[in-house]
Design a protein around this motif. Sequence first.
Motif, PDB file in Angstrom:
ATOM      1  N   PHE A 429      78.754  43.816  48.818  1.00  0.00           N
ATOM      2  CA  PHE A 429      79.042  44.700  47.682  1.00  0.00           C
ATOM      3  C   PHE A 429      79.343  43.862  46.438  1.00  0.00           C
ATOM      4  O   PHE A 429      78.918  44.205  45.323  1.00  0.00           O
ATOM      5  N   GLU A 430      80.083  42.745  46.620  1.00  0.00           N
ATOM      6  CA  GLU A 430      80.427  41.878  45.483  1.00  0.00           C
ATOM      7  C   GLU A 430      79.173  41.259  44.875  1.00  0.00           C
ATOM      8  O   GLU A 430      79.069  41.132  43.650  1.00  0.00           O
ATOM      9  N   ASN A 432      76.129  42.581  44.889  1.00  0.00           N
ATOM     10  CA  ASN A 432      75.448  43.646  44.149  1.00  0.00           C
ATOM     11  C   ASN A 432      76.173  43.998  42.861  1.00  0.00           C
ATOM     12  O   ASN A 432      75.550  44.356  41.858  1.00  0.00           O
ATOM     13  N   GLU A 433      77.507  43.875  42.877  1.00  0.00           N
ATOM     14  CA  GLU A 433      78.292  44.157  41.675  1.00  0.00           C
ATOM     15  C   GLU A 433      77.979  43.134  40.590  1.00  0.00           C
ATOM     16  O   GLU A 433      77.799  43.472  39.415  1.00  0.00           O
ATOM     17  N   ASN A 438      75.052  47.928  41.826  1.00  0.00           N
ATOM     18  CA  ASN A 438      75.866  49.053  42.294  1.00  0.00           C
ATOM     19  C   ASN A 438      75.807  50.242  41.334  1.00  0.00           C
ATOM     20  O   ASN A 438      75.980  51.393  41.750  1.00  0.00           O
ATOM     21  N   ASP A 439      75.591  49.973  40.047  1.00  0.00           N
ATOM     22  CA  ASP A 439      75.530  51.038  39.047  1.00  0.00           C
ATOM     23  C   ASP A 439      74.098  51.494  38.771  1.00  0.00           C
ATOM     24  O   ASP A 439      73.866  52.299  37.882  1.00  0.00           O
TER      25      ASP A 439
END
Length: 451
Positions: A429-430, A432-433, A438-439
């Motif tokens: 997730f980090e 992709n952030e 993520n957005d």
Amino acid sequence: MSSDASNKPVFRELSADDPDPETTEITSLCFSCGENGLTKLLLTKIPFYKEVILMSFECDHCGFKNNEIQSGDKIQEKGMIIQCTISSTQDLNRQVIKSDFATVKIPEIDFEIPPQSKRGEITTVEGILNRCVAGLEQDQPVRKALDSDAAEKIDAFIQVLINTKKLEKPFTLVVDDPSGNSFIENLKAPHVDPALKSSHYERNTEQNHFVGIYEDELKQIKEEEEEEEKETNEETDVAFQDEVLHFGTNCPSCNAPCETNMKITSIPYFKEVIIMATNCEACGHRTNEVKSGAGISDKGVKITLRVTDAIDLSRDVLKSETCSMFIPELDFEVGAGTLGGKFTTLEGLLGAMKEQIVGCNPLIHGDSATSTVKERMKEFTQKLDEIIAGKLFGIHIILDDPAGNSYMQNVYAPETDPEMETIHYERTFEHNEELGLNDMKVENYEEDASS
């Protein structure tokens, strides 16, 4: 302007060997008497710090004079937040470069120093605390006479700052700079400092206005970029693979006008990339940057090479701007974005890394560097020079790119390379952030738009 002058950097250091610093004279309105005066501008460099604009105004009619200094720093593409854990006397002596736009915070005591009159400075962590205490104490006699309750509260907070400086408990110094031009000294340079963390962020509208960038300008730039991209795509459809495009830019080092060359090429057993190279005749600065022509891959990639022979240094390497590089034997790490995108050989990549880390860090040169840092940098560069010269083997070069757009040549292709390991992995997730995924909505977005 003469041809010799046009070949010189826009911002250059004052020197006895440069008798003509090229001051610019502009007729300006005098705010004191309303007549015309004369403003002189000088663009120069503070060694190992930044570019500045010196301005001097003088009116012959009323004698009014005024001198100012403004930053000539290039606003970075993104803002930056630097966090440093202060837990020792050595940490208090860390050097801090605070740009004109930076805000300094100490969350543990709910303390914040906003940008003051847009003045940048070079100081230390202890110097920041000392200046705050001195500033609060300066007006206390007047405060006590006018508002004793407020003066008591300020006295209490001054004591909190003094206790903070005594390191009764560790605290965090946070520098939030929307211009991206602030630094906190890395005491472990060139290695990773565990007490120091930095991250980049996209500026909002208010922050863009604060650093002097406005929506109309951004819109115009975006439209121009889209138009250029459209024209480039049209040319690409015709014969771009065999063509080198040339377009005017400004040197990233001295800001002088220069030319950038751009070409699309295909890397065997990999993908298409866009290569851009700039050579500045004014200051001699050279850059080559690589952008992926295929977007973000489905998985990240981690490439590990064990250097066993001098011929390994001639391997082709594509390091994207999202790729981190590690050399475990030197306890060394280069974070994503430090070198930008590079398409070169392993020797060229290591050389560029040395130039970036050793040559471009404003806190490890001259009087600003401690003897410990100088000795550590000397030892590090000696080992790095041995690797580049093909005299040190057995070390590992690791490229870790969550976007999956980095590559190292397999000299045994299409067979397996015994000295190189390539692992494709699922992004966290980090990851992709950091990549902004993520957005990003890529499915059923029509429904969201209509709703």
